[in-house]
Motif scaffolding. Structure first.
Motif, mmCIF file in Angstrom:
data_model
loop_
_atom_site.group_PDB
_atom_site.id
_atom_site.type_symbol
_atom_site.label_atom_id
_atom_site.label_comp_id
_atom_site.label_asym_id
_atom_site.label_seq_id
_atom_site.Cartn_x
_atom_site.Cartn_y
_atom_site.Cartn_z
ATOM 1 N N ALA A 166 -29.813 -42.910 -37.453
ATOM 2 C CA ALA A 166 -28.983 -42.169 -38.405
ATOM 3 C C ALA A 166 -29.838 -41.638 -39.538
ATOM 4 O O ALA A 166 -30.771 -42.308 -40.001
ATOM 5 N N GLN A 167 -29.529 -40.419 -40.003
ATOM 6 C CA GLN A 167 -30.331 -39.734 -41.004
ATOM 7 C C GLN A 167 -29.506 -39.346 -42.228
ATOM 8 O O GLN A 167 -28.289 -39.148 -42.144
ATOM 9 N N GLY A 168 -30.206 -39.199 -43.355
ATOM 10 C CA GLY A 168 -29.550 -38.704 -44.554
ATOM 11 C C GLY A 168 -29.436 -37.199 -44.572
ATOM 12 O O GLY A 168 -28.633 -36.635 -45.322
ATOM 13 N N LYS A 217 -25.884 -33.119 -36.930
ATOM 14 C CA LYS A 217 -25.411 -34.387 -36.387
ATOM 15 C C LYS A 217 -25.975 -35.625 -37.083
ATOM 16 O O LYS A 217 -25.634 -36.753 -36.721
ATOM 17 N N TYR A 218 -26.835 -35.459 -38.046
ATOM 18 C CA TYR A 218 -27.328 -36.571 -38.853
ATOM 19 C C TYR A 218 -27.948 -37.700 -38.021
ATOM 20 O O TYR A 218 -27.693 -38.885 -38.268
ATOM 21 N N GLN A 240 -28.089 -45.070 -33.010
ATOM 22 C CA GLN A 240 -27.201 -44.761 -34.124
ATOM 23 C C GLN A 240 -26.862 -43.269 -34.015
ATOM 24 O O GLN A 240 -27.713 -42.423 -34.273
ATOM 25 N N VAL A 241 -25.652 -42.943 -33.618
ATOM 26 C CA VAL A 241 -25.351 -41.567 -33.210
ATOM 27 C C VAL A 241 -25.053 -40.605 -34.355
ATOM 28 O O VAL A 241 -25.008 -39.389 -34.153
ATOM 29 N N GLY A 242 -24.820 -41.099 -35.571
ATOM 30 C CA GLY A 242 -24.448 -40.196 -36.654
ATOM 31 C C GLY A 242 -23.146 -39.480 -36.339
ATOM 32 O O GLY A 242 -22.163 -40.096 -35.933
ATOM 33 N N LEU A 243 -23.145 -38.137 -36.478
ATOM 34 C CA LEU A 243 -21.954 -37.355 -36.148
ATOM 35 C C LEU A 243 -21.932 -36.908 -34.692
ATOM 36 O O LEU A 243 -21.059 -36.146 -34.284
ATOM 37 N N VAL A 294 -17.775 -37.879 -41.937
ATOM 38 C CA VAL A 294 -18.701 -37.885 -43.070
ATOM 39 C C VAL A 294 -20.078 -38.307 -42.590
ATOM 40 O O VAL A 294 -20.223 -38.881 -41.509
ATOM 41 N N ARG A 295 -21.077 -38.049 -43.421
ATOM 42 C CA ARG A 295 -22.428 -38.408 -43.016
ATOM 43 C C ARG A 295 -22.617 -39.920 -43.043
ATOM 44 O O ARG A 295 -21.896 -40.640 -43.750
ATOM 45 N N PRO A 296 -23.603 -40.419 -42.281
ATOM 46 C CA PRO A 296 -23.869 -41.860 -42.279
ATOM 47 C C PRO A 296 -24.173 -42.364 -43.681
ATOM 48 O O PRO A 296 -24.823 -41.701 -44.484
#
Length: 342
Positions: A143-145, A152-153, A181-184, A218-220
């Motif tokens: 997961a990314q900021g 897709k973060y 960690q899939v994010g969006l 929402v974002r991670p």
């Protein structure tokens, strides 16, 4: 440059409990028109063979292999090569390219493995009745900021990094978990990226609902994410197919959890002998809170096997807290067969 990940942030402190289908012309002769004029009827072209439905073929093969696996388990109690329940898996978690995500990447490689050797000996001494299976658990899709090009973060480790992780495992007699960690995004769009690596018998899978934000929008990092039983079932079917197609021993699937909402409809999760599911309690905090969360979210909502995480940095932060010992973890009910250090 390695993108910033949310997974290095401490997990939310744990809270006390108040808390498996298929379904698969005649040629006309000469005719006579009504006005008496004889005419040859047109001859129909032979019908083309119906196209093969490759998805249905795959589903049929999976169903056949599943029934075969069920039969073996009924006769022998377990599929050949299954790790659980005959072993306890003890893992170091993190990312080999990021110091902030866990012990796996925090220290230099050889120093980290020396520390790991000591931990393994502690577990062997605490419970000699069950062999310890060493593992390294690398967060591989992170997961990314930042949203990234597709919004897709999340970011996947390079091929070189993943291959290096697997090589570390082979050098040190460890099985390897690739964590997602899939994010969006979602598991359907992400897991296929890992299939080439999962064909290796030592490589297994972890999925993390905390950073599954598709249903949250929402974002991670803004909220704790969630998976439903259907998501876990997708991962199980994905792994089961790889096991059958490549004639592999069963895969282990870890599912992280430390809140009620991280996993919904757990009773609808369908087990498969080709995949061993570990529900993994990975909240941090003092031992009392960790035990309460294990009871609330793992013991009370069982699936198959259980796991428990220990945090080198965060479990000792609360006043009068400490890192739980192997004997303290073994005393949990049910006794965890997967133990992870971050």
């Amino acid at each position: 440059m390695y993108s910033v990940s949310f997974s290095f942030l401490p997990r939310h402190a744990v809270v006390a409990a108040s808390l498996s289908l298929l379904s698969l012309s005649a040629l006309p002769g000469c005719g006579t028109r009504s006005d008496g004029e004889s005419t040859a009827a047109k001859v129909a072209a032979p019908a083309s063979p119906a196209p093969l439905d490759t998805m249905q073929i795959k589903l049929a093969a999976m169903r056949r292999d599943s029934l075969k696996a069920d039969s073996i388990v009924r006769a022998n109690g377990q599929l050949p090569g299954a790790i659980l329940p005959g072993h306890r898996i003890v893992a170091f978690y993190g990312n080999i390219r990021a110091k902030g995500m866990g012990i796996l990447g925090r220290e230099p490689k050889e120093q980290m493995f020396r520390k790991f050797d000591k931990v393994i000996k502690e577990w062997e001494a605490a419970d000699p009745s069950i062999p310890v299976q060493r593992a390294i658990h690398n967060v591989t899709i992170t997961a990314q900021g930042a949203a990234g090009k597709d919004g897709k973060y999340r970011l996947m480790n390079s091929k070189a990094t993943i291959e290096e992780v697997i090589q570390w495992g082979k050098e040190h007699n460890c099985i390897v978990f690739l964590d997602v960690q899939v994010g969006l995004s979602n598991l359907e769009n992400e897991l296929h990226k890992l299939e080439p690596y999962l064909k290796d018998p030592i490589v297994h899978l972890g999925i993390d609902p905390e950073f599954a934000m598709e249903t949250k929008g929402v974002r991670p990092g803004k909220k704790i994410g969630t998976y439903d039983a259907k998501d876990v079932n997708f991962a199980v079917k994905f792994l089961a197919r790889i096991v059958s197609e490549n004639k592999l021993p069963p895969k282990v699937l870890t599912v992280h959890r430390f809140t009620q909402g991280m996993l919904t409809n757990y009773k609808n999760i369908k087990t498969d002998p080709r995949v061993q599911i570990v529900m993994h309690m990975d909240g941090w905090g003092d031992p009392t809170l960790k035990k309460d969360s294990y009871k609330a979210y793992i013991q009370r909502e069982p699936v198959q096997y259980t796991g428990f995480k220990l945090f080198y940095e965060y479990d000792i932060k609360p006043k009068n807290s400490h890192l739980m010992t192997p004997k303290e973890v073994i005393a949990l009910t049910p006794t965890p067969l997967y133990v992870q250090y971050q």
